[in-house]
Design a protein around this motif. Structure first.
Motif, PDB file in Angstrom:
ATOM      1  N   ASP A  74      -8.287   6.651  13.406  1.00  6.09           N
ATOM      2  CA  ASP A  74      -7.803   6.830  12.033  1.00  6.09           C
ATOM      3  C   ASP A  74      -6.566   5.978  11.760  1.00  6.09           C
ATOM      4  O   ASP A  74      -6.097   5.920  10.617  1.00  6.09           O
ATOM      5  CB  ASP A  74      -7.459   8.297  11.759  1.00  6.09           C
ATOM      6  CG  ASP A  74      -8.670   9.206  11.795  1.00  6.09           C
ATOM      7  OD1 ASP A  74      -8.569  10.309  12.354  1.00  6.09           O
ATOM      8  OD2 ASP A  74      -9.718   8.808  11.239  1.00  6.09           O
ATOM      9  N   THR A  75      -6.058   5.331  12.783  1.00  9.60           N
ATOM     10  CA  THR A  75      -4.889   4.471  12.616  1.00  9.60           C
ATOM     11  C   THR A  75      -5.198   3.339  11.648  1.00  9.60           C
ATOM     12  O   THR A  75      -6.161   2.604  11.823  1.00  9.60           O
ATOM     13  CB  THR A  75      -4.451   3.881  13.969  1.00  9.60           C
ATOM     14  OG1 THR A  75      -4.002   4.954  14.812  1.00  9.60           O
ATOM     15  CG2 THR A  75      -3.332   2.870  13.794  1.00  9.60           C
ATOM     16  N   ALA A  76      -4.377   3.224  10.607  1.00 12.56           N
ATOM     17  CA  ALA A  76      -4.612   2.223   9.563  1.00 12.56           C
ATOM     18  C   ALA A  76      -3.497   2.306   8.541  1.00 12.56           C
ATOM     19  O   ALA A  76      -2.705   3.259   8.535  1.00 12.56           O
ATOM     20  CB  ALA A  76      -5.955   2.467   8.878  1.00 12.56           C
ATOM     21  N   VAL A  77      -3.463   1.315   7.676  1.00  4.50           N
ATOM     22  CA  VAL A  77      -2.656   1.418   6.464  1.00  4.50           C
ATOM     23  C   VAL A  77      -3.525   2.082   5.417  1.00  4.50           C
ATOM     24  O   VAL A  77      -4.655   1.646   5.164  1.00  4.50           O
ATOM     25  CB  VAL A  77      -2.188   0.031   5.983  1.00  4.50           C
ATOM     26  CG1 VAL A  77      -1.433   0.169   4.658  1.00  4.50           C
ATOM     27  CG2 VAL A  77      -1.308  -0.623   7.044  1.00  4.50           C
TER      28      VAL A  77
ATOM     29  N   LEU B 155      -7.817   9.251 -14.815  1.00  3.61           N
ATOM     30  CA  LEU B 155      -8.187   8.311 -13.760  1.00  3.61           C
ATOM     31  C   LEU B 155      -8.934   8.986 -12.607  1.00  3.61           C
ATOM     32  O   LEU B 155      -8.588  10.096 -12.203  1.00  3.61           O
ATOM     33  CB  LEU B 155      -6.934   7.626 -13.198  1.00  3.61           C
ATOM     34  CG  LEU B 155      -6.088   6.819 -14.172  1.00  3.61           C
ATOM     35  CD1 LEU B 155      -4.800   6.380 -13.501  1.00  3.61           C
ATOM     36  CD2 LEU B 155      -6.861   5.620 -14.687  1.00  3.61           C
ATOM     37  N   VAL B 156      -9.918   8.286 -12.092  1.00  4.50           N
ATOM     38  CA  VAL B 156     -10.497   8.644 -10.800  1.00  4.50           C
ATOM     39  C   VAL B 156      -9.566   8.070  -9.739  1.00  4.50           C
ATOM     40  O   VAL B 156      -9.164   6.907  -9.825  1.00  4.50           O
ATOM     41  CB  VAL B 156     -11.910   8.056 -10.643  1.00  4.50           C
ATOM     42  CG1 VAL B 156     -12.405   8.210  -9.205  1.00  4.50           C
ATOM     43  CG2 VAL B 156     -12.871   8.704 -11.623  1.00  4.50           C
ATOM     44  N   MET B 157      -9.221   8.882  -8.765  1.00  4.41           N
ATOM     45  CA  MET B 157      -8.295   8.460  -7.720  1.00  4.41           C
ATOM     46  C   MET B 157      -9.019   8.355  -6.386  1.00  4.41           C
ATOM     47  O   MET B 157      -9.885   9.171  -6.075  1.00  4.41           O
ATOM     48  CB  MET B 157      -7.146   9.456  -7.588  1.00  4.41           C
ATOM     49  CG  MET B 157      -6.325   9.634  -8.855  1.00  4.41           C
ATOM     50  SD  MET B 157      -5.516   8.120  -9.381  1.00  4.41           S
ATOM     51  CE  MET B 157      -4.413   7.799  -7.990  1.00  4.41           C
ATOM     52  N   GLY B 158      -8.627   7.369  -5.609  1.00  8.64           N
ATOM     53  CA  GLY B 158      -9.263   7.168  -4.318  1.00  8.64           C
ATOM     54  C   GLY B 158      -8.253   6.819  -3.244  1.00  8.64           C
ATOM     55  O   GLY B 158      -7.141   6.381  -3.535  1.00  8.64           O
ATOM     56  N   TRP B 159      -8.668   7.062  -2.016  1.00  8.06           N
ATOM     57  CA  TRP B 159      -7.909   6.621  -0.845  1.00  8.06           C
ATOM     58  C   TRP B 159      -8.797   5.670  -0.045  1.00  8.06           C
ATOM     59  O   TRP B 159      -9.982   5.946   0.176  1.00  8.06           O
ATOM     60  CB  TRP B 159      -7.507   7.799   0.039  1.00  8.06           C
ATOM     61  CG  TRP B 159      -6.389   8.635  -0.486  1.00  8.06           C
ATOM     62  CD1 TRP B 159      -6.503   9.808  -1.174  1.00  8.06           C
ATOM     63  CD2 TRP B 159      -4.991   8.361  -0.380  1.00  8.06           C
ATOM     64  NE1 TRP B 159      -5.255  10.279  -1.504  1.00  8.06           N
ATOM     65  CE2 TRP B 159      -4.306   9.422  -1.017  1.00  8.06           C
ATOM     66  CE3 TRP B 159      -4.238   7.338   0.200  1.00  8.06           C
ATOM     67  CZ2 TRP B 159      -2.917   9.482  -1.094  1.00  8.06           C
ATOM     68  CZ3 TRP B 159      -2.859   7.401   0.125  1.00  8.06           C
ATOM     69  CH2 TRP B 159      -2.205   8.464  -0.508  1.00  8.06           C
ATOM     70  N   PHE B 160      -8.194   4.592   0.391  1.00  9.92           N
ATOM     71  CA  PHE B 160      -8.857   3.611   1.245  1.00  9.92           C
ATOM     72  C   PHE B 160      -7.946   3.356   2.435  1.00  9.92           C
ATOM     73  O   PHE B 160      -6.769   3.711   2.416  1.00  9.92           O
ATOM     74  CB  PHE B 160      -9.093   2.303   0.466  1.00  9.92           C
ATOM     75  CG  PHE B 160     -10.084   2.445  -0.651  1.00  9.92           C
ATOM     76  CD1 PHE B 160      -9.727   3.038  -1.859  1.00  9.92           C
ATOM     77  CD2 PHE B 160     -11.390   1.993  -0.502  1.00  9.92           C
ATOM     78  CE1 PHE B 160     -10.639   3.183  -2.897  1.00  9.92           C
ATOM     79  CE2 PHE B 160     -12.313   2.130  -1.525  1.00  9.92           C
ATOM     80  CZ  PHE B 160     -11.937   2.727  -2.715  1.00  9.92           C
ATOM     81  N   ARG B 161      -8.498   2.726   3.463  1.00  9.04           N
ATOM     82  CA  ARG B 161      -7.666   2.396   4.607  1.00  9.04           C
ATOM     83  C   ARG B 161      -8.103   1.067   5.206  1.00  9.04           C
ATOM     84  O   ARG B 161      -9.249   0.652   5.055  1.00  9.04           O
ATOM     85  CB  ARG B 161      -7.722   3.490   5.677  1.00  9.04           C
ATOM     86  CG  ARG B 161      -9.069   3.665   6.341  1.00  9.04           C
ATOM     87  CD  ARG B 161      -9.055   4.869   7.267  1.00  9.04           C
ATOM     88  NE  ARG B 161     -10.326   5.043   7.966  1.00  9.04           N
ATOM     89  CZ  ARG B 161     -10.616   6.088   8.747  1.00  9.04           C
ATOM     90  NH1 ARG B 161      -9.711   7.057   8.933  1.00  9.04           N
ATOM     91  NH2 ARG B 161     -11.786   6.164   9.346  1.00  9.04           N
ATOM     92  N   GLN B 162      -7.157   0.435   5.880  1.00 10.72           N
ATOM     93  CA  GLN B 162      -7.443  -0.835   6.525  1.00 10.72           C
ATOM     94  C   GLN B 162      -6.788  -0.847   7.888  1.00 10.72           C
ATOM     95  O   GLN B 162      -5.557  -0.816   8.005  1.00 10.72           O
ATOM     96  CB  GLN B 162      -6.931  -2.001   5.680  1.00 10.72           C
ATOM     97  CG  GLN B 162      -7.342  -3.353   6.196  1.00 10.72           C
ATOM     98  CD  GLN B 162      -7.133  -4.445   5.170  1.00 10.72           C
ATOM     99  OE1 GLN B 162      -6.413  -4.300   4.199  1.00 10.72           O
ATOM    100  NE2 GLN B 162      -7.796  -5.577   5.387  1.00 10.72           N
ATOM    101  N   ALA B 163      -7.627  -0.869   8.897  1.00  9.54           N
ATOM    102  CA  ALA B 163      -7.159  -0.952  10.271  1.00  9.54           C
ATOM    103  C   ALA B 163      -6.920  -2.419  10.629  1.00  9.54           C
ATOM    104  O   ALA B 163      -7.497  -3.314  10.016  1.00  9.54           O
ATOM    105  CB  ALA B 163      -8.185  -0.334  11.208  1.00  9.54           C
TER     106      ALA B 163
END
Length: 122
Positions: free
Chosen positions: A88-91, A30-38
């Motif tokens: 950078d604050t986010a889930v 798998l290609v793995m990624g990180w995302f975020r949502q403020a």
């Protein structure tokens, strides 16, 4: 199944390391990624890593401050975050996709974890 952890409250300039543990025997494919949502914003790409760990990609906003890595023996991907800023604050969510394409497009990631909250105080 993806399980993200490691979020918390940190002061600006501090560091945190997020982890995402994957269940199943196909993690290394798998290609793995990180995302975020403020709050009040759309989910956005943060970083991604190819199956072997040889190739990575970063959003411009985190380049030079964040580092993505993976340990295929532990079925885990990491996001080391340094020099954190209030923005950078986010889930933060980890995500996975089959194949070899290293992409920033969240719609191309089929598997998602539950998210972990990172709060950076000024």
């Amino acid at each position: 199944q993806l399980q993200a952890s490691g979020g918390g409250l940190v002061q600006a300039g501090g560091s945190l390391r997020l982890s995402c543990a994957a269940s199943g025997r196909t993690f290394s494919s798998l290609v793995m990624g990180w995302f975020r949502q403020a709050p009040g914003k759309e989910r956005e790409f943060v970083a991604a890593i190819r199956r072997s760990g040889s190739d990575t990609a970063y959003a411009d906003s985190v380049k030079g401050r964040f580092a993505i890595s993976r340990d295929n023996t532990k079925n885990t991907v990491y996001l080391q975050m340094s020099s954190l800023k209030p923005e950078d604050t986010a889930v933060y969510y980890c995500a996975a996709r089959s194949g070899s394409l290293l992409t920033v497009a969240l719609e191309l990631y089929a598997y998602w974890g539950q998210g972990t909250l990172v709060t950076v105080s000024s």
